[in-house]
Design a protein around this motif. Structure first.
Motif, PDB file in Angstrom:
ATOM      1  N   ILE A  60      12.924 -14.990  19.013  1.00 56.80           N
ATOM      2  CA  ILE A  60      14.161 -14.215  18.940  1.00 56.80           C
ATOM      3  C   ILE A  60      14.416 -13.835  17.489  1.00 56.80           C
ATOM      4  N   ARG A  61      14.855 -12.604  17.294  1.00 60.59           N
ATOM      5  CA  ARG A  61      15.104 -12.097  15.935  1.00 60.59           C
ATOM      6  C   ARG A  61      16.446 -11.386  15.902  1.00 60.59           C
ATOM      7  N   GLY A  62      17.250 -11.681  14.887  1.00 58.84           N
ATOM      8  CA  GLY A  62      18.499 -10.976  14.700  1.00 58.84           C
ATOM      9  C   GLY A  62      18.272  -9.623  14.052  1.00 58.84           C
ATOM     10  N   GLN A  63      19.269  -8.761  14.176  1.00 58.21           N
ATOM     11  CA  GLN A  63      19.212  -7.426  13.588  1.00 58.21           C
ATOM     12  C   GLN A  63      20.567  -7.123  12.978  1.00 58.21           C
ATOM     13  N   LEU A  64      20.584  -6.628  11.754  1.00 63.77           N
ATOM     14  CA  LEU A  64      21.809  -6.160  11.113  1.00 63.77           C
ATOM     15  C   LEU A  64      21.600  -4.701  10.756  1.00 63.77           C
ATOM     16  N   HIS A  65      22.084  -3.825  11.632  1.00 73.00           N
ATOM     17  CA  HIS A  65      21.862  -2.389  11.501  1.00 73.00           C
ATOM     18  C   HIS A  65      20.350  -2.126  11.461  1.00 73.00           C
ATOM     19  N   ASP A  66      19.821  -1.627  10.353  1.00 78.67           N
ATOM     20  CA  ASP A  66      18.386  -1.328  10.300  1.00 78.67           C
ATOM     21  C   ASP A  66      17.576  -2.467   9.679  1.00 78.67           C
TER      22      ASP A  66
ATOM     23  N   GLU B 102      34.364  -5.941  13.991  1.00 81.24           N
ATOM     24  CA  GLU B 102      34.290  -6.501  12.646  1.00 81.24           C
ATOM     25  C   GLU B 102      33.713  -5.461  11.686  1.00 81.24           C
ATOM     26  N   PRO B 103      34.392  -5.181  10.591  1.00 84.81           N
ATOM     27  CA  PRO B 103      33.854  -4.202   9.632  1.00 84.81           C
ATOM     28  C   PRO B 103      32.593  -4.697   8.933  1.00 84.81           C
ATOM     29  N   ASP B 104      32.488  -6.013   8.747  1.00 83.07           N
ATOM     30  CA  ASP B 104      31.326  -6.578   8.061  1.00 83.07           C
ATOM     31  C   ASP B 104      30.657  -7.612   8.955  1.00 83.07           C
ATOM     32  N   ALA B 105      30.394  -7.251  10.196  1.00 85.84           N
ATOM     33  CA  ALA B 105      29.774  -8.196  11.123  1.00 85.84           C
ATOM     34  C   ALA B 105      28.413  -8.636  10.604  1.00 85.84           C
ATOM     35  N   PRO B 106      28.107  -9.947  10.711  1.00 82.76           N
ATOM     36  CA  PRO B 106      26.820 -10.442  10.210  1.00 82.76           C
ATOM     37  C   PRO B 106      25.660 -10.135  11.149  1.00 82.76           C
ATOM     38  N   LEU B 107      25.939  -9.530  12.307  1.00 82.86           N
ATOM     39  CA  LEU B 107      24.904  -9.330  13.315  1.00 82.86           C
ATOM     40  C   LEU B 107      25.265  -8.098  14.141  1.00 82.86           C
ATOM     41  N   SER B 108      24.283  -7.217  14.358  1.00 79.90           N
ATOM     42  CA  SER B 108      24.528  -6.046  15.201  1.00 79.90           C
ATOM     43  C   SER B 108      23.699  -6.075  16.474  1.00 79.90           C
TER      44      SER B 108
ATOM     45  N   MET C  59      22.036 -19.474  11.595  1.00 78.56           N
ATOM     46  CA  MET C  59      21.524 -18.770  12.767  1.00 78.56           C
ATOM     47  C   MET C  59      21.440 -17.278  12.471  1.00 78.56           C
ATOM     48  N   PHE C  60      20.294 -16.670  12.740  1.00 78.66           N
ATOM     49  CA  PHE C  60      20.091 -15.235  12.547  1.00 78.66           C
ATOM     50  C   PHE C  60      20.470 -14.812  11.130  1.00 78.66           C
ATOM     51  N   ARG C  61      19.896 -15.501  10.137  1.00 74.64           N
ATOM     52  CA  ARG C  61      20.205 -15.181   8.750  1.00 74.64           C
ATOM     53  C   ARG C  61      19.172 -14.219   8.184  1.00 74.64           C
ATOM     54  N   THR C  62      19.595 -13.413   7.205  1.00 72.50           N
ATOM     55  CA  THR C  62      18.604 -12.664   6.451  1.00 72.50           C
ATOM     56  C   THR C  62      17.777 -13.649   5.657  1.00 72.50           C
TER      57      THR C  62
END
Length: 607
Positions: free
Chosen positions: A546-552, A527-533, A1-4
């Motif tokens: 729907i699209r996930g976002q990890l920082h930028d 979480e320091p290394d959260a997989p999702l922001s 789910m919401f993977r790069t």
């Protein structure tokens, strides 16, 4: 789910411009019984492959029955400190951990502390599920059994992303994920689940009455003399462990929450002892480790009758067929498992009838394709040394692109195929445009043509003239078939059919779900290394996307299908699909996260 996109192995393969499993230099003839010729060839080839893929370190073990033919390390376990890889260097085993976990669970089944076909809730009493597939919710709980967890048929989501990189105790997981929505009906198809194996680990602890690592050391690792193997610690806390690398750059050792699913440290030499035990029907150096019945159950196909699995066969922990990967040889039974992620790659493949096995582990994120290819070709040479005959000729290769006659699908065919398809790698759009059929996946656009065998083939021309290499995407054969009322996109790879995606039709949107269009950020996570922001929701051709976002970094697009005013699911079947997204006050929730809207609702539809 919401993977790069590139974090999903097959997608990196499909979208690669050079293709996966590129053919290596031809191996020399292997005389019958001459395993030395194999070793000499691999000693020369492995450093060349490591240089090609920029892989710092690798270790390999070759097994023939009860004999460890060869174990050798190459390159560096730590480049900065100049530490070489030795046969005893431990690597992250990734998903190969599941084989050891499954074996430990079967030991407890033998002792009547666990049962394969009773609800896992009998052991983990605080754990329950919610289901849109059951009228009776207690029936849903009864359907989640140890057997289905071990064979990825429990219906649980693939991951629970919240606190994925945490150090929470394994015993806390059943309570933390209790109330999770099922993603597929239990027992109907294989849907790979790390979350499921995390619960197996908790059940092992609960039934054994001691910590998972203590139990595994006592019951499996020490009896098998797997002296470098453990499910705890890091490469800085425990000696003789390899540093991990990402594209040649050293990376921090990731915290692993789901230890039972992917937390094992081991060397190929250690894992060779495990394989020898399996070849000896549960015995290792005269000690009984597993009963015959447990090993037979482990290697019995568990998904018979699951039509949506097509040619992919699974046992308890083990994949019992290549599932679209390059086979070792026609008609040769092959059991395997790979492990990738956290800047390591590993492959364990064995031929049960010939009692041959190869284990390869490497310490870079680039190594996955190289490791898989090396394992396959090493086994072919070992098979030739055992039988005196070439193991695999042209009939093991996928048809090469551009050599057969291609034709544009007929208008009625194009109309039938055009649509949106939900895949584990995102939304695949197939469009009938200007009398041609085009596919779009991520940023890759290609034409779809029919080949001589009436399968769809992807091709792309550079400047409209020269064929561009699309890697495996250009070599696999594709088509859409109707199964149980679903239009399933399948790929035929190396003669095996595997499901790729499912065609999705838009559903009417209520005002409640139409108003979810917007952007959202994760709430209350440290979480320091959260997989999702964050996530975003948009409307595209009648679909909520729907699209996930990890920082930028934008992640994968998924189709969001409302079930009722409060719940929607990620459309499709497979890894990360079928998961539930819930509406909350001023936000959404999914995979343990809560998301707060960061903009104002700007779509209003009245129904």
């Amino acid at each position: 789910m919401f993977r790069t996109l590139r974090s999903i192995p097959l997608l990196g393969c499909l979208l690669s411009s050079i293709g996966c499993h590129a053919q290596p230099p031809a191996a020399p003839p292997i005389p019958k019984g001459d395993y030395g010729a194999i070793i000499r060839y691999l000693q020369n080839r492995i450093p060349l492959e490591m240089a090609r893929y920029n892989v710092p370190g690798l270790s390999i073990a070759l097994v023939n029955g009860q004999e460890l033919i060869w174990a050798r390390g190459f390159g560096y376990a730590d480049k900065a400190r100049g530490v070489p890889v030795s046969p005893n260097t431990a690597f992250r085993a990734g998903a190969i951990s599941k084989l050891i976990t499954a074996s430990a669970a079967l030991q407890l089944v033998e002792q009547n502390r666990l049962a394969l076909d009773t609800p896992i809730q009998d052991t983990l009493k605080e754990f329950y599920v919610r289901s849109r597939f059951h009228a009776d919710q207690s029936a849903a709980d009864r359907d989640v059994t140890l057997r289905r967890l071990l064979s990825h048929q429990s219906g649980l989501p693939s991951e629970h992303l919240r606190d994925l990189r945490s150090g929470f105790a394994m015993s806390q997981m059943p309570m933390r994920v209790s109330g999770v929505w099922l993603s597929t009906p239990p027992g109907t198809q294989v849907a790979y689940s790390n979350l499921g194996y995390s619960l197996v680990g908790a059940a092992i602890e609960r039934s054994a009455g001691q910590d998972f690592e203590v139990q595994l050391q006592r019951s499996l690792l020490k009896p098998l003399e797997m002296n470098q193997s453990s499910f705890v610690g890091s490469n800085t806390e425990v000696g003789n462990r390899s540093q991990g690398y990402q594209d040649g750059t050293a990376s921090a050792d990731a915290q692993i929450r789901d230890l039972a699913a992917s937390g094992l440290w081991a060397s190929p030499k250690d894992l060779s002892h495990y394989v020898q035990m399996l070849f000896a029907q549960g015995n290792y150096k005269g000690k009984r480790v597993l009963d015959d019945a447990s090993i037979n159950e482990m290697f019995t196909q568990q998904n018979v009758g699951n039509v949506l699995d097509f040619d992919c066969k699974i046992g308890l922990g083990w994949f019992l067929a290549p599932c679209g990967d390059e086979p070792v040889a026609p008609g040769v039974r092959t059991y395997q498992h790979s492990g990738a992620g956290d800047d390591f790659a590993a492959q364990l493949t064995m031929l049960p009838d010939q009692q041959l096995a190869v284990i390869i582990m490497a310490n870079d994120s680039n190594a996955e394709d190289m490791v898989a290819s090396l394992a396959t070709h090493a086994l072919r040479m070992m098979l030739q040394a055992q039988t005196g005959e070439v193991a695999c000729a042209d009939n093991c290769q996928n048809p090469a692109g551009g050599k057969d006659h291609r034709r544009i699908p007929a208008a009625i065919d194009r109309k039938r195929l055009a649509g949106f398809y939900a895949t584990s790698w995102g939304v695949l759009r197939i469009k009938d445009e200007d009398g041609q059929l085009h596919g779009e996946l991520s940023d890759t656009r290609f034409e779809l043509l029919r080949d001589d065998h009436d399968w769809l083939r992807a091709q792309k021309k550079f400047l409209g003239f020269w064929l561009k290499d699309l890697g495996e995407l250009g070599r696999v054969q594709l088509d859409v078939v109707t199964v149980q009322g679903r239009q399933v996109l399948i790929a035929k790879s190396h003669g095996q059919r595997v499901p790729v995606g499912e065609r999705i039709e838009p559903t009417p949107l209520t005002g409640a779900w139409a108003n979810t269009v917007g952007t959202y950020q994760v709430l209350n996570t440290h979480e320091p290394d959260a997989p999702l922001s964050g996530i975003s929701v948009r409307l595209e051709e009648g679909f909520l996307v729907i699209r996930g976002q990890l920082h930028d970094e934008p992640l994968t697009d998924y189709i969001l299908l409302p079930v009722d005013n409060a719940h929607a699911v990620l459309a499709g079947n497979g890894y990360g699909l079928g998961d539930t997204v819930s509406r909350q006050v001023n936000g959404l929730s999914a995979s343990g996260y809560r998301f707060k809207r960061t903009d104002s609702p700007h779509i209003n539809l009245s129904f």
